[in-house]
Every structure is written in structure tokens, then in C-alpha cells.
Write a protein that holds these residues in place. Structure first.
Motif, short mmCIF file in Angstrom:
data_model
loop_
_atom_site.label_atom_id
_atom_site.label_comp_id
_atom_site.label_asym_id
_atom_site.label_seq_id
_atom_site.Cartn_x
_atom_site.Cartn_y
_atom_site.Cartn_z
N ASP A 105 0.87 -1.15 0.03
CA ASP A 105 0.07 0.13 0.16
C ASP A 105 0.65 1.24 -0.26
N LEU A 106 1.96 1.33 0.51
CA LEU A 106 2.69 2.41 0.78
C LEU A 106 3.62 2.67 -0.41
N ASP A 107 3.84 1.72 -1.08
CA ASP A 107 5.08 1.58 -2.18
C ASP A 107 4.39 2.30 -3.45
N SER A 108 4.26 3.59 -3.51
CA SER A 108 3.40 4.01 -4.50
C SER A 108 3.96 4.00 -5.92
N ASN A 109 5.46 3.94 -5.88
CA ASN A 109 6.26 3.78 -7.21
C ASN A 109 6.63 2.29 -7.54
N ASP A 110 5.92 1.34 -6.89
CA ASP A 110 6.08 -0.02 -7.22
C ASP A 110 7.75 -0.48 -7.23
N ASP A 111 8.58 0.18 -6.48
CA ASP A 111 10.07 -0.21 -6.45
C ASP A 111 10.35 -1.31 -5.42
N GLU A 112 9.50 -1.69 -4.58
CA GLU A 112 9.23 -2.73 -3.56
C GLU A 112 10.33 -2.22 -2.46
N GLU A 113 10.21 -0.82 -2.34
CA GLU A 113 10.83 -0.17 -0.98
C GLU A 113 10.13 0.97 -0.78
N VAL A 114 10.28 1.48 0.64
CA VAL A 114 9.57 2.63 1.18
C VAL A 114 10.44 3.64 1.37
N ASP A 115 10.33 4.65 0.53
CA ASP A 115 11.18 5.88 0.65
C ASP A 115 10.67 6.72 1.92
N PHE A 116 11.10 7.69 2.18
CA PHE A 116 10.76 8.61 3.33
C PHE A 116 9.67 9.22 3.24
N HIS A 117 9.05 9.64 2.15
CA HIS A 117 7.94 10.27 1.89
C HIS A 117 6.72 9.49 2.06
N GLU A 118 6.98 8.08 1.55
CA GLU A 118 5.87 6.88 1.77
C GLU A 118 5.88 6.60 3.33
N PHE A 119 6.94 6.60 4.04
CA PHE A 119 6.95 6.21 5.34
C PHE A 119 6.34 7.36 6.34
N ALA A 120 6.40 8.84 5.82
CA ALA A 120 5.91 9.91 6.47
C ALA A 120 4.38 9.75 6.17
N ALA A 121 3.75 9.38 5.24
CA ALA A 121 2.48 9.11 5.01
C ALA A 121 1.79 8.04 5.85
N LEU A 122 2.67 7.30 6.04
CA LEU A 122 2.11 6.10 6.98
C LEU A 122 2.03 6.61 8.37
N VAL A 123 3.07 7.29 8.83
CA VAL A 123 3.04 7.81 10.24
C VAL A 123 2.12 8.81 10.43
N THR A 124 1.79 9.75 9.33
CA THR A 124 0.97 10.74 9.46
C THR A 124 -0.48 10.20 9.53
N SER A 125 -0.99 9.05 8.77
CA SER A 125 -2.05 8.36 8.84
C SER A 125 -2.38 7.61 10.23
N LEU A 126 -1.33 7.00 10.73
CA LEU A 126 -1.42 6.38 12.07
C LEU A 126 -1.52 7.37 13.03
N THR A 127 -0.88 8.64 12.92
CA THR A 127 -1.09 9.60 14.01
C THR A 127 -2.66 10.21 13.92
N MET A 128 -3.22 10.44 12.67
CA MET A 128 -4.55 10.70 12.53
C MET A 128 -5.44 9.72 13.27
N LEU A 129 -5.27 8.48 12.88
CA LEU A 129 -6.14 7.60 13.51
C LEU A 129 -6.18 7.57 15.05
N CYS A 130 -4.94 7.59 15.65
CA CYS A 130 -4.84 7.77 16.92
C CYS A 130 -5.78 8.85 17.78
N ASN A 131 -5.39 9.97 16.87
CA ASN A 131 -5.87 11.28 17.36
C ASN A 131 -7.45 11.00 17.38
#
Length: 100
Positions: free
Chosen positions: A61-87
């Protein structure tokens, strides 16, 4: 002296780079690196997952460019989503207690 928000941003960046680059691109997380990050930094999140391949599905789901790795932008999107869910969770709990 850094503010709380500046410290939070610094911690997010440092945490990403603590796990990235152990294998492959040093600016990206492999599936194994992402799993190690989850195990160490978000253990409760993994413990409640019933799916054995939860990290694999999250990675896909995170790997928006399909390179089978997660870059910082993709990671930050995950952390932001989890933070919003927690809030949202905590706001709902406060509403039920009549404090919000």
C-alpha cells in the motif's frame, strides 16, 4: 533549544534512517527493514495484527512507485495516517467520557 514539534520531526527522520539502508538503497526501507522498524518502534501495532503478512500488505500500500521499497515520503504518509487515526480514537474516547 528545539521545540517539541521540531524534536518530533527530528525523531521521525532519525528513526527512518536508523532502519533504512541496512540492505539496498540507504535512503529507503526494504520489506525486512520496515518489519524491523515496526517490531522495534511500533510493537503494539504489530501485536494486534491477525494477518501474518500485515507488513507485506502495508508495504504494498505504501509503495506508490512500485519499487518494492519505502522511501521517506511513503513512510511519512504512514506515520501521518497512524497519527490521525490515534487522534480520532482519543477524541472519540474523550467524547464518550464527556470531556470533549
Amino acid at each position: 533549544m528545539p521545540t517539541d514539534l521540531e524534536l518530533a520531526m527530528q525523531t521521525l527522520i532519525a528513526t527512518f534512517h536508523k532502519y533504512s539502508g541496512k540492505e539496498g538503497d540507504r535512503y529507503k526501507l526494504s520489506k525486512r527493514e520496515l518489519k524491523d522498524l515496526f517490531r522495534s518502534e511500533l510493537p503494539c501495532f504489530l501485536n494486534v495484527q491477525k494477518d501474518a503478512d500485515a507488513v507485506g500488505k502495508i508495504m504494498k500500500d505504501l509503495d506508490s512507485n512500485d519499487d518494492e521499497e519505502v522511501d521517506f515520503h511513503e513512510f511519512a504518509a504512514l506515520v501521518t495516517s497512524l497519527t490521525m487515526l490515534c487522534n480520532d480514537f482519543f477524541e472519540e474516547a474523550l467524547k464518550k467520557q464527556g470531556k470533549c
